[in-house]
Design a protein around this motif. Structure first.
Motif, PDB file in Angstrom:
ATOM      1  N   ARG A  21     -42.166   7.167 -23.267  1.00 37.49           N
ATOM      2  CA  ARG A  21     -43.305   7.879 -22.707  1.00 37.49           C
ATOM      3  C   ARG A  21     -43.057   8.286 -21.253  1.00 37.49           C
ATOM      4  N   LEU A  70     -51.257  11.598 -21.533  1.00 38.45           N
ATOM      5  CA  LEU A  70     -51.960  10.313 -21.508  1.00 38.45           C
ATOM      6  C   LEU A  70     -52.604  10.002 -22.850  1.00 38.45           C
ATOM      7  N   VAL A  71     -53.121  11.036 -23.526  1.00 35.70           N
ATOM      8  CA  VAL A  71     -53.692  10.816 -24.853  1.00 35.70           C
ATOM      9  C   VAL A  71     -52.602  10.353 -25.820  1.00 35.70           C
ATOM     10  N   ARG A  73     -49.824   8.824 -24.957  1.00 40.01           N
ATOM     11  CA  ARG A  73     -49.441   7.472 -24.536  1.00 40.01           C
ATOM     12  C   ARG A  73     -50.444   6.430 -25.040  1.00 40.01           C
ATOM     13  N   TRP A  74     -51.706   6.818 -25.123  1.00 36.50           N
ATOM     14  CA  TRP A  74     -52.768   5.892 -25.524  1.00 36.50           C
ATOM     15  C   TRP A  74     -52.820   5.688 -27.035  1.00 36.50           C
ATOM     16  N   ARG A  75     -52.829   6.783 -27.796  1.00 34.15           N
ATOM     17  CA  ARG A  75     -53.092   6.704 -29.231  1.00 34.15           C
ATOM     18  C   ARG A  75     -51.844   6.858 -30.103  1.00 34.15           C
ATOM     19  N   PRO A  77     -48.241   6.101 -29.078  1.00 34.90           N
ATOM     20  CA  PRO A  77     -47.198   5.771 -28.108  1.00 34.90           C
ATOM     21  C   PRO A  77     -45.782   5.900 -28.637  1.00 34.90           C
TER      22      PRO A  77
END
Length: 491
Positions: A21, A70-71, A73-75, A77
């Motif tokens: 990421r 970021l989305v 990385r969050w959901r 990865p």
């Protein structure tokens, strides 16, 4: 498999894939600079200074791209780290080129601002798909419903009252002040439907029929699906005058059919049907005749083929390295912001720049095919392959038409051409590809027993040499592999 469900005596191993990421974040920032660089160079070369809003626009563009990261990385990865930066670079280049063409007419237009809004909506849908579509396999249960919805959207512009004819093609619908191209959504639904249907029926469709030389052709009773898709595409070609959409959808179905069955007879049948349909359309429709004439003999009718000729002159003037951002005249080509944006890119950044753009698309397709190979679920495997080939066919058809490798089809260049329908649909496809990639690359606990190798144990891929001993009370038959013992089975 969790450790609680492991068989007795089995050891566990966690197959770990690197998330990458941080690498994706660095590449996204670099991709943002590519688009911003084109925009700033255009302003400097045209007006001698950077625009006063450069800081605000730069922060907004970088912020939107980083939010997408970021989305992910969050959901998701474990999603592929290269796809999002390639898409951001292509989108930024398209925005910069539309802005550059906006500066040519008098008064100056602001189509790039509207395209920026469509980009924001596309990114929002990209994020929504990643957040809410946790398991795409749920859609596998509705192949026929998805197919009917996709074909209905494909033929929706033929409905009186809402269908709109633009440049001789009936591919738009208008409801009030809003216009929309339903085929962009149809390609998503049909890709989902094709994947679900072919996973369910691939064993039947893979059955061999008659043999012609070394090629096994399918049985006549199994030609129904490809015949139905051929008829639908012929309706689009004849009544909507849309050569590109017909080629895209029929080609997508044939390719997915070949990937699912691994039978070369299917693409041969598809090619024959495509040739028959093309010859019939050429003989009985004037639209296809014009496209073929502008492909083979563009300079025989300057007025009719002005778009193709202008695009050829522009790319020739750009040469290998291009005229420079803001220093060419791409606006002389009709529809340079949509159909011929690749010709505008070739004029201002040269053949080298156009090849770099094609390579970015190639990276997206290659990474999509790679996630297809890595996926363990047949439906996700075929869906990833179909979505990847959607980009491959579309880019090949439109850039091939602009460079006169193929007849001009009128498709959009994904993420670059002006238009909200295409932008939203393509960002949605990228969101689905990221979800599939996450499923394919995320860690999976696998059981490894010293007595019983699993599917992920590479020792099981060795050629097995079976050694049988005489059967006696308490004797066993021992199976050994070259270089490793896989275990014994009680006789």
């Amino acid at each position: 498999m969790s450790s609680a469900t492991l068989p007795t005596g089995a050891a566990t191993r966690l197959v770990v894939y690197r998330k990458r990421r941080n690498v994706e974040l660095l590449m996204v920032l670099l991709a943002c600079l590519i688009g911003l660089g084109g925009w700033l160079l255009t302003e400097i070369n045209l007006y001698g200074h950077a625009p006063t809003s450069w800081m605000r626009v730069s922060l907004l563009w970088i912020g939107m791209s980083v939010l997408c990261h970021l989305v992910v990385r969050w959901r998701a990865p474990y999603a592929d780290p290269l796809i999002l930066p390639c898409v951001v670079a292509l989108n930024g280049l398209g925005l910069a080129m539309i802005h550059r063409i906006d500066q040519i007419p008098d008064p100056i237009r602001h189509d790039a601002t509207l395209q920026f809004v469509w980009t924001g909506l596309g990114m929002a849908l990209f994020a929504a798909v990643i957040v809410f579509v946790r398991d795409p396999r749920r859609l596998q249960r509705f192949p026929y419903l998805l197919f009917i919805a996709g074909v209905a959207l494909l033929l929706l512009p033929l409905m009186p009252g809402i269908g709109v004819e633009t440049m001789g093609a009936n591919i738009w619908i208008r409801i009030g002040p809003m216009s929309f191209q339903p085929s962009e959504v149809a390609k998503i639904l049909l890709a989902l439907a094709f994947a679900a249907y072919l996973v369910e029926k691939r064993e039947v469709l893979a059955l061999s029929g008659f043999r012609l030389g070394p090629i096994q052709f399918p049985r006549l009773r199994d030609l129904g699906p490809i015949a139905l898709m051929w008829v639908a595409c012929m309706l689009v070609l004849v009544f909507q005058n849309d050569l590109g959409t017909a080629l895209l959808f029929f080609g997508l179905f044939v390719i997915m059919l070949y990937v699912a069955t691994e039978r070369p007879g299917w693409p041969i049948v598809g090619a024959l049907l495509m040739v028959i349909g093309g010859i019939g359309a050429y003989l009985f429709t004037g639209h296809v005749k014009v496209r073929v004439s502008s492909w083979l003999h563009p300079f025989e009718n300057y007025e009719q083929n002005l778009q193709v000729i202008s695009g050829q002159f522009g790319m020739a003037w750009g040469g290998l390295t291009g005229r420079g951002w803001g220093l060419g005249r791409p606006g002389l080509t009709p529809l340079a912001k949509s159909d011929f944006i690749s010709a505008a890119i070739g004029e201002e950044v040269g053949l080298f720049g156009l090849v770099a753009v094609v390579m970015l698309y190639a990276f997206i397709v290659a990474r999509g095919l790679r996630m297809s190979l890595a996926s363990h679920d047949p439906y996700l495997k075929l869906l990833a392959c179909g979505l990847s080939f959607t980009f491959a066919l579309q880019v090949f058809a439109i850039i091939g038409g602009v460079t006169r490798l193929l007849p001009l089809t009128g498709l959009t260049t994904p993420f670059m051409s002006q238009g909200g329908s295409s932008m939203i649909a393509n960002w949605t496809i990228i969101g689905a590809m990221m979800v599939i990639s996450h499923h394919a690359r995320r860690p999976v606990e696998t059981a490894i027993s010293l007595d019983e190798p699993t599917a992920t144990d590479l020792r099981a891929d060795e050629t097995q040499l079976l050694t049988a001993r005489p059967a006696t009370r308490g004797a066993t038959t021992r199976a050994t592999t070259r270089g490793a013992t896989t275990g014994g089975v009680t006789a």
